[in-house]
Design a protein around this motif. Structure first.
Motif, mmCIF file in Angstrom:
data_model
loop_
_atom_site.group_PDB
_atom_site.id
_atom_site.type_symbol
_atom_site.label_atom_id
_atom_site.label_comp_id
_atom_site.label_asym_id
_atom_site.label_seq_id
_atom_site.Cartn_x
_atom_site.Cartn_y
_atom_site.Cartn_z
ATOM 1 N N THR A 148 -12.898 -17.335 -22.347
ATOM 2 C CA THR A 148 -13.890 -16.967 -23.414
ATOM 3 C C THR A 148 -15.273 -16.747 -22.945
ATOM 4 N N PRO A 149 -15.801 -15.683 -22.989
ATOM 5 C CA PRO A 149 -17.185 -15.487 -22.394
ATOM 6 C C PRO A 149 -18.240 -16.646 -23.092
ATOM 7 N N LYS A 204 -21.206 -16.267 -23.250
ATOM 8 C CA LYS A 204 -21.964 -15.883 -24.379
ATOM 9 C C LYS A 204 -21.439 -14.240 -24.931
ATOM 10 N N GLN A 205 -20.835 -14.749 -26.083
ATOM 11 C CA GLN A 205 -19.900 -13.658 -26.681
ATOM 12 C C GLN A 205 -21.012 -12.351 -27.179
ATOM 13 N N ASN A 206 -20.152 -11.291 -27.374
ATOM 14 C CA ASN A 206 -20.697 -10.115 -27.792
ATOM 15 C C ASN A 206 -21.044 -10.235 -29.085
ATOM 16 N N ASP A 251 -15.830 -11.153 -30.798
ATOM 17 C CA ASP A 251 -15.312 -12.250 -29.780
ATOM 18 C C ASP A 251 -14.414 -11.784 -28.953
ATOM 19 N N LEU A 252 -14.455 -12.242 -27.539
ATOM 20 C CA LEU A 252 -13.403 -11.632 -26.718
ATOM 21 C C LEU A 252 -12.532 -12.943 -26.501
ATOM 22 N N LEU A 253 -11.168 -12.699 -26.240
ATOM 23 C CA LEU A 253 -10.349 -13.917 -25.836
ATOM 24 C C LEU A 253 -9.234 -13.625 -24.905
#
Length: 259
Positions: free
Chosen positions: A162-163, A165-167, A171-173
């Motif tokens: 997972t980033p 710092k998410q967008n 969220d990106l996973l």
């Protein structure tokens, strides 16, 4: 099926590409690795063929409908994605996607769309370009995970990245398989709008070191609505010459999507 959902069915088909089957061997137990090592191993699995031609079976299902179509996929890396959908041997839709254009037509209602990737942004709620779409189809992360910092932990015998710092919009996973470091699953989640898009890759075949998904399940959730697309391959060839014929028939009505 709503027109834009039919387009999404077409766009996500390629992820089911198969290959000449080879046993993957016994399952590997994931061991904790630093996020940057997982990212490098995943990037090392990037698709190295020039083209893919495949025959697919696709099943679309929501709360009210269940539909099945046969699809031919032709993908020229970094250039074009061409899809031809048939039912009972008759053409029902065709799509052609390039780095600058998204176009498709469907014969049932005699409608078409021809425009840019703004369509996918409006449907998915986020910017999507050709490279990101191609990566999804090939079992790769839809963002370059080498360009940002990630956190890593073990979950369900996979490396979950997972980033750090998410967008701000979603969220990106990414769940990365510990054996071949292709994706087991990737997801975009917008908690504020109760939206979720999950792409699961159900096993891979090994074609001389090139791993392709055997089956993919795409699930979209928005509030209480759930849409599922299941895809299975029938055949696949790499590095073949092919054409991508495409012409919108006369008399078809252009689809205009709300912003």
């Amino acid at each position: 099926m709503k027109p834009y959902l039919f387009l999404l069915v077409l766009l996500f088909l390629g992820a089911s590409c198969g290959s000449s089957k080879k046993a993957m061997g016994t399952a590997v137990v994931a061991e904790r690795l630093a996020a940057n090592k997982v990212a490098k191993k995943h990037l090392a699995t990037n698709f190295d063929k020039e083209s893919v031609e495949a025959k697919l079976k696709v099943v679309y299902q929501d709360a009210k409908n269940k539909q099945s179509v046969s699809v031919k996929l032709r993908l020229q890396k970094d250039s074009v994605i061409w899809l031809n959908a048939t039912y009972a041997g008759f053409l029902v839709a065709r799509a052609k996607i390039t780095p600058t254009r998204v176009s498709y037509y469907e014969k049932l209602n005699k409608t078409y769309f021809d425009g840019d990737f703004t369509l996918l942004r409006n449907v998915l709620g986020t910017e999507v370009n050709f490279n990101q779409l191609q990566s999804m189809l090939l079992g790769q992360a839809i963002v370059n995970i080498g360009d940002q910092d990630f956190s890593s932990k073990l979950e369900n015998n996979a490396h979950l990245l997972t980033p750090e710092k998410q967008n701000p919009l979603f969220d990106l996973l990414f769940w990365i398989n510990p054996q071949h470091f292709k994706l087991d699953k990737q997801a975009l989640k917008n908690s504020a709008k109760n939206q979720l898009l999950e792409v699961e890759y159900h096993g891979y075949s090994d074609f001389d070191g090139t791993f392709f998904p055997k089956e993919i399940v795409i699930e979209g959730k928005q509030a209480e609505k759930v849409t599922q697309i299941t895809i299975a391959y029938k055949s696949v060839d790499f590095n073949v010459q092919f054409s991508t014929p495409y012409s919108i028939p006369r008399g078809y009505k252009k689809i205009v999507f709300d912003e």
